[in-house]
Design a protein around this motif. Structure first.
Motif, PDB file in Angstrom:
ATOM      1  N   LEU A 108       4.349  59.462  31.545  1.00  8.28           N
ATOM      2  CA  LEU A 108       4.638  58.281  30.726  1.00  8.28           C
ATOM      3  C   LEU A 108       3.888  58.355  29.396  1.00  8.28           C
ATOM      4  O   LEU A 108       4.451  58.093  28.334  1.00  8.28           O
ATOM      5  CB  LEU A 108       4.264  57.003  31.477  1.00  8.28           C
ATOM      6  CG  LEU A 108       4.411  55.680  30.703  1.00  8.28           C
ATOM      7  CD1 LEU A 108       5.825  55.498  30.160  1.00  8.28           C
ATOM      8  CD2 LEU A 108       4.038  54.489  31.587  1.00  8.28           C
ATOM      9  N   LEU A 109       2.615  58.743  29.455  1.00  6.95           N
ATOM     10  CA  LEU A 109       1.828  58.845  28.219  1.00  6.95           C
ATOM     11  C   LEU A 109       2.368  59.935  27.304  1.00  6.95           C
ATOM     12  O   LEU A 109       2.399  59.771  26.092  1.00  6.95           O
ATOM     13  CB  LEU A 109       0.360  59.097  28.551  1.00  6.95           C
ATOM     14  CG  LEU A 109      -0.355  57.862  29.112  1.00  6.95           C
ATOM     15  CD1 LEU A 109      -1.611  58.257  29.872  1.00  6.95           C
ATOM     16  CD2 LEU A 109      -0.702  56.886  28.005  1.00  6.95           C
ATOM     17  N   LYS A 110       2.813  61.047  27.901  1.00  5.33           N
ATOM     18  CA  LYS A 110       3.402  62.122  27.098  1.00  5.33           C
ATOM     19  C   LYS A 110       4.647  61.597  26.381  1.00  5.33           C
ATOM     20  O   LYS A 110       4.835  61.808  25.184  1.00  5.33           O
ATOM     21  CB  LYS A 110       3.766  63.322  27.976  1.00  5.33           C
ATOM     22  CG  LYS A 110       4.431  64.467  27.202  1.00  5.33           C
ATOM     23  CD  LYS A 110       4.868  65.589  28.124  1.00  5.33           C
ATOM     24  CE  LYS A 110       5.591  66.744  27.466  1.00  5.33           C
ATOM     25  NZ  LYS A 110       6.054  66.598  26.094  1.00  5.33           N
ATOM     26  N   THR A 111       5.493  60.878  27.107  1.00  5.91           N
ATOM     27  CA  THR A 111       6.705  60.304  26.534  1.00  5.91           C
ATOM     28  C   THR A 111       6.374  59.331  25.409  1.00  5.91           C
ATOM     29  O   THR A 111       6.990  59.363  24.343  1.00  5.91           O
ATOM     30  CB  THR A 111       7.545  59.630  27.642  1.00  5.91           C
ATOM     31  OG1 THR A 111       8.062  60.659  28.488  1.00  5.91           O
ATOM     32  CG2 THR A 111       8.703  58.830  27.070  1.00  5.91           C
ATOM     33  N   LEU A 133      16.465  58.783  30.647  1.00  7.86           N
ATOM     34  CA  LEU A 133      15.239  59.336  30.066  1.00  7.86           C
ATOM     35  C   LEU A 133      14.233  59.457  31.194  1.00  7.86           C
ATOM     36  O   LEU A 133      13.853  58.472  31.814  1.00  7.86           O
ATOM     37  CB  LEU A 133      14.695  58.437  28.951  1.00  7.86           C
ATOM     38  CG  LEU A 133      13.591  59.040  28.057  1.00  7.86           C
ATOM     39  CD1 LEU A 133      13.466  58.241  26.766  1.00  7.86           C
ATOM     40  CD2 LEU A 133      12.226  59.078  28.738  1.00  7.86           C
ATOM     41  N   LYS A 134      13.855  60.698  31.480  1.00 13.19           N
ATOM     42  CA  LYS A 134      12.882  60.965  32.522  1.00 13.19           C
ATOM     43  C   LYS A 134      11.543  61.210  31.829  1.00 13.19           C
ATOM     44  O   LYS A 134      11.449  62.070  30.958  1.00 13.19           O
ATOM     45  CB  LYS A 134      13.321  62.196  33.325  1.00 13.19           C
ATOM     46  CG  LYS A 134      12.767  62.226  34.724  1.00 13.19           C
ATOM     47  CD  LYS A 134      13.586  63.161  35.611  1.00 13.19           C
ATOM     48  CE  LYS A 134      13.076  63.129  37.031  1.00 13.19           C
ATOM     49  NZ  LYS A 134      11.973  64.064  37.311  1.00 13.19           N
ATOM     50  N   THR A 194      16.697  52.766  28.803  1.00 14.90           N
ATOM     51  CA  THR A 194      16.608  54.049  29.500  1.00 14.90           C
ATOM     52  C   THR A 194      15.947  53.879  30.865  1.00 14.90           C
ATOM     53  O   THR A 194      15.095  53.023  31.060  1.00 14.90           O
ATOM     54  CB  THR A 194      15.781  55.086  28.691  1.00 14.90           C
ATOM     55  OG1 THR A 194      14.399  54.694  28.664  1.00 14.90           O
ATOM     56  CG2 THR A 194      16.297  55.230  27.265  1.00 14.90           C
ATOM     57  N   ASP A 195      16.381  54.715  31.784  1.00 27.60           N
ATOM     58  CA  ASP A 195      15.771  54.795  33.103  1.00 27.60           C
ATOM     59  C   ASP A 195      16.317  56.052  33.771  1.00 27.60           C
ATOM     60  O   ASP A 195      17.019  56.836  33.138  1.00 27.60           O
ATOM     61  CB  ASP A 195      16.062  53.537  33.944  1.00 27.60           C
ATOM     62  CG  ASP A 195      14.898  53.239  34.918  1.00 27.60           C
ATOM     63  OD1 ASP A 195      14.415  54.189  35.576  1.00 27.60           O
ATOM     64  OD2 ASP A 195      14.479  52.076  35.016  1.00 27.60           O
ATOM     65  N   LEU A 196      16.030  56.209  35.051  1.00 24.05           N
ATOM     66  CA  LEU A 196      16.492  57.378  35.782  1.00 24.05           C
ATOM     67  C   LEU A 196      18.006  57.315  36.013  1.00 24.05           C
ATOM     68  O   LEU A 196      18.620  56.260  35.891  1.00 24.05           O
ATOM     69  CB  LEU A 196      15.761  57.458  37.126  1.00 24.05           C
ATOM     70  CG  LEU A 196      14.237  57.581  37.016  1.00 24.05           C
ATOM     71  CD1 LEU A 196      13.602  57.468  38.393  1.00 24.05           C
ATOM     72  CD2 LEU A 196      13.846  58.896  36.355  1.00 24.05           C
ATOM     73  N   GLY A 233      11.925  52.664  31.376  1.00 27.27           N
ATOM     74  CA  GLY A 233      11.893  52.122  32.735  1.00 27.27           C
ATOM     75  C   GLY A 233      12.606  50.790  32.806  1.00 27.27           C
ATOM     76  O   GLY A 233      12.121  49.827  33.403  1.00 27.27           O
ATOM     77  N   ALA A 234      13.798  50.741  32.193  1.00 26.82           N
ATOM     78  CA  ALA A 234      14.471  49.465  31.976  1.00 26.82           C
ATOM     79  C   ALA A 234      14.978  48.792  33.250  1.00 26.82           C
ATOM     80  O   ALA A 234      15.128  47.576  33.286  1.00 26.82           O
ATOM     81  CB  ALA A 234      15.629  49.656  30.991  1.00 26.82           C
TER      82      ALA A 234
END
Length: 223
Positions: A149-152, A118-119, A89-91, A69-70
């Motif tokens: 987010l937690l999965k990532t 990175l989604k 990384t971000d959308l 989420g940069a």
């Protein structure tokens, strides 16, 4: 000559530039976007985390660092000026902004820095092996993004990955509830340790901005 209009056009596109002073050497110059989503300005939590990295509390030289989420890329770029090999990384829609900022500050980078999409919740194979550090500034806002987010985070972290999560404690609306849920879910697989305020940068610190050091829980028993 040509310089005038071109400069104006660039300025119009840039929105506005945030300078982030560094302890050694010239400031980072970070373009922000006046219009657009939340990823377009350098939030206070990003400044606090970037300046915390400069204290040298975490050795970054030649370490592999991933920022989630940069947004503008401020934190990751700071890490790259401290010798880290960084992927911000971000959308998709924030790639251009991150790349502009990487380009504008590349002469200050002593490690390396690149931008990638990175989604959260999606496949992270291309980001393996696990980085030494994962950096996150103000990534907990939306209830619907907590699970992805937690999965990532689980998919990306190895036993030695250090996650630094910096966030501004917000008291409005659903924020406290979302925050509580996030840390509750996080504690299933991770151990959390708050970094005390007196270890933050002496200037860039605030009572309501917290930095938490997060590690995978050590698995016990036979493997």
């Amino acid at each position: 000559g040509e310089e005038g209009p071109r400069r104006l056009r660039a300025a119009a596109m840039a929105g506005f530039v945030r300078e982030l002073e560094r302890r050694h050497g010239p400031a980072l110059r970070l373009e922000q976007r006046a219009a657009g989503g939340v990823g377009c300005v350098v939030w206070d939590a990003a400044l606090v985390l970037a300046k915390f990295l400069e204290t040298g509390a975490c050795p970054l030289a030649r370490r592999h660092v991933l920022e989630l989420g940069a947004g503008t890329g401020a934190v990751g770029i700071m890490a790259a000026t401290l010798g880290a090999n960084v992927t911000v990384t971000d959308l998709e829609e924030l790639q251009e902004l991150m790349m502009v900022n990487i380009e504008n500050n590349k002469h200050l980078v002593t490690g390396s820095v690149r931008a990638k999409v990175l989604k959260w919740g999606e496949d992270v194979t291309e980001f393996q092996p696990p980085p030494d550090y994962i950096l996150m500034a103000d990534c907990i806002y939306y209830e619907e993004s907590l699970e992805p987010l937690l999965k990532t985070l689980k998919d990306l972290t190895g036993p030695d990955t250090c996650v630094l999560c910096c966030y501004e404690q917000r008291t409005m609306g659903k924020n406290p509830e979302i925050e509580r849920k996030y840390f509750e879910l996080l504690q299933v697989d991770f151990e959390l340790e708050r970094i005390p305020l007196d270890r933050h940068d002496e200037e860039y610190r605030s009572e309501d901005i917290h930095i938490v050091n997060i590690h995978r829980k050590r698995t016990v028993g036979p493997q």
